[in-house]
Scaffold this active site. Structure first.
Site, short mmCIF file in Angstrom:
data_model
loop_
_atom_site.label_atom_id
_atom_site.label_comp_id
_atom_site.label_asym_id
_atom_site.label_seq_id
_atom_site.Cartn_x
_atom_site.Cartn_y
_atom_site.Cartn_z
N ASP B 54 107.86 25.59 62.43
CA ASP B 54 106.89 25.89 63.21
C ASP B 54 106.43 27.19 63.12
O ASP B 54 107.31 28.23 62.72
CB ASP B 54 106.79 25.56 64.84
CG ASP B 54 106.80 23.96 64.81
OD1 ASP B 54 105.89 23.32 64.23
OD2 ASP B 54 107.65 23.32 65.24
N TYR B 112 120.54 24.02 62.33
CA TYR B 112 119.52 24.95 63.03
C TYR B 112 120.45 25.74 63.90
O TYR B 112 121.49 25.37 64.45
CB TYR B 112 118.53 24.31 63.95
CG TYR B 112 117.36 23.66 63.22
CD1 TYR B 112 116.32 24.65 62.90
CD2 TYR B 112 117.14 22.65 62.59
CE1 TYR B 112 115.06 24.26 62.26
CE2 TYR B 112 116.08 22.11 62.00
CZ TYR B 112 114.97 22.98 61.75
OH TYR B 112 114.14 22.58 61.10
#
Lengths: 259, 259
Positions: B54, B112
Site C-alpha cells: 500500500d 513483514y
C-alpha cells in the site's frame, strides 16, 4: 526580557542546499528561521548554527542558538517547531543557555562521521547517508594515514584556497575507522574543521585505500600544507555532523561508534 | 525467444502511492515499468509483483517477474534500470526464472517487519521507516497476543470487508518482537497476508501494549472472525516487506532480526 536558547538539530541533508540561508533555495537555516517566525507570530529571529554544513551533508547533532522573548518557554519549542518543519529536519532538544553562549564561537570540538559502502546495490534508506565506493583494498595503509591526521597540524592541503578562511592549523583529537562487511565509517573528532576538510580527508584516504595514492604522498599533504592540493572531495551524502562539543569529553567518547 | 526474469526490489515507500500502477500517480510498479520501457527501447512490458504494497509501505525484498526477449541479459538489468529509476527504488538483483515462475502465485511465504519508536524526537532517517507510538507499557500482554497469532487461523478480523478477497484462512509460521531501548520491531512470517492484515495486527497489538485493549479481547478477534472489526490500522511508514519466499526455510530464519 530576552532569553538565549540552544537548539540541537538533526537533518537529512539530501533535499537542501546546505545549512546557510540563501534566497530562493531551500536551506536548513532558512526552514528553521521560517518555522520560528511562524511559531512566534512573525518575529524575524536569526538562528545561528555551530557550523555551515554544505549542500547534501547531514547532521545528527548540529547545534544552533537563537534569542526569544522569555514568554516562549524553550521546552515547548521542539514540538511547536517540529509541527511546522519538514520531516527531514527535527529539533531534538531546546534548552536555555547563558547569554554569552554562542553556538559557533563557544564550540570546543566537533565530531563528523563519513560513511562509505560497496557491494552490489545499496538499500535505498542506507544510500541516503552513504557514499558508494569500491571496497578499499589496502585497509592497513588507509588506517595508517588516518592515524597520521591525529594531532595538531596545518590542514591547508585539505581545504581549498580562500582568503577569508583564517588559521588553517587545527587539532584532530582522535580518528577511527569502523569496518562492516560492506561498509566503512570513519569518525573524525577535532577542534574544528576547514571548509571541505572532512570530505577531502575522506577522499584522500579512500584513494590510499584504493591504491591510487601512496601513503608517503598522503603524509606529504600533512607535512607540506598546500591549499587546493589536487584531491577528490568525497560526496556530500556520506558526511554527517554527529556532534558539537562545548566541553571536551575524555577521548574515550570516540570509541562509541554511532550509526 | 522470451525469457522470464525474477527481480528483487527494495524501495522506500514514502514518496509513492503504493506498488500498483495508477494513472497520474507515482507508484513503484509504474516507475519500474517505465524504466523497463526506456531500457528496452519502448517495449510495453508488465512487471508483476509478489504483493501490492500500500501507499507509504517499504520493501527490502519485494519480488516481481517480467518477460523480455532473450537479447536482454538479466545480469545487465540492475545497472541499466537503476540508472533510470529514482534512488528510492533499487533493483537489488535480476536472475533468469523458469517460464512457470510467477512472482505472486509461486510465493510460499512472506516476512513483514513492523517498526515502532518512542522517545522524545525521532532522528529523521529513522522516522522514514518507523511509526511513532507511546512506549508499550505491557510488553508481556503484547508478546502473549503476538504468539497467539502463530498458527493457522481465520484472519478476517484483521482485514476489511472485501467481496473479492478470497479465503481469509492464513498461516503465520512465526512471529517475533525485538525490543530496543526506544524501539520495537515485530516480525511476521506467514503463508500470505490479507490486505491491511499486518498493519491491523500491529495496531491491535499496540493497543494491547498500551493497555487500551485486553488480551482477552485480542484473543476474541482470532476466535470470532469479524471482517472490519473496529481496529486501528497502524501507519504505513512502519511497515516493510522484508522478504518473499518461494521455498519455505527452517523457522530458525526468523531469529535473524533485520534492520
Amino acid at each position: 526580557m530576552v532569553r538565549r536558547i540552544k537548539l540541537t538539530i538533526a537533518y537529512l541533508g539530501t533535499p537542501y542546499h546546505g545549512w546557510q540561508r540563501q534566497p530562493a533555495q531551500r536551506t536548513i537555516q532558512g526552514e528553521i528561521e521560517d518555522a520560528v517566525a511562524a511559531v512566534t507570530g512573525g518575529l524575524g529571529v536569526a538562528v545561528t548554527g555551530a557550523g555551515r554544513t554544505d549542500a547534501g551533508v547531514h547532521a545528527r547533532g548540529q547545534v544552533a542558538h537563537l534569542d526569544l522573548p522569555d514568554s516562549f518557554p524553550p521546552e515547548a519549542l521542539p514540538r511547536a517547531l517540529n509541527a511546522r518543519l519538514p520531516e527531514t529536519i527535527r529539533i531534538m532538544a531546546a534548552v536555555p543557555a547563558p547569554p554569552r553562549f554562542h553556538a559557533r564561537f563557544s564550540a570546543r570540538g566537533k565530531r563528523y562521521a563519513y560513511r562509505v559502502g560497496w557491494g552490489p546495490v545499496p538499500l535505498p534508506w542506507r544510500a541516503l547517508r552513504t557514499a558508494r565506493m569500491p571496497e578499499p583494498a589496502d585497509r592497513d595503509a588507509l588506517e595508517r594515514c588516518l592515524q597520521a591526521l591525529v594531532g595538531r597540524h596545518d590542514m591547508a592541503s585539505f581545504s581549498v584556497p580562500d582568503p577569508a578562511q583564517g588559521p588553517t592549523v587545527k587539532t584532530i583529537f582522535a580518528a577511527r575507522a569502523s569496518w562492516g562487511r560492506t561498509t566503512l565509517q570513519v569518525d573524525f573528532f577535532g577542534s574544528g574543521f576547514l571548509r571541505y576538510q572532512v570530505r577531502r580527508m575522506a577522499g584522500a584516504l579512500l584513494e590510499v585505500g584504493a591504491g591510487e595514492r601512496s601513503a608517503a604522498d598522503f603524509m606529504r599533504l600533512i607535512e607540506i600544507p598546500t591549499p587546493g592540493a589536487p584531491l577528490p572531495t568525497a560526496p556530500a551524502r556520506g558526511l554527517t555532523l554527529e556532534r558539537v562539543f562545548y566541553r571536551l569529553p575524555p577521548l574515550a567518547a570516540m570509541s562509541r561508534a554511532s550509526s
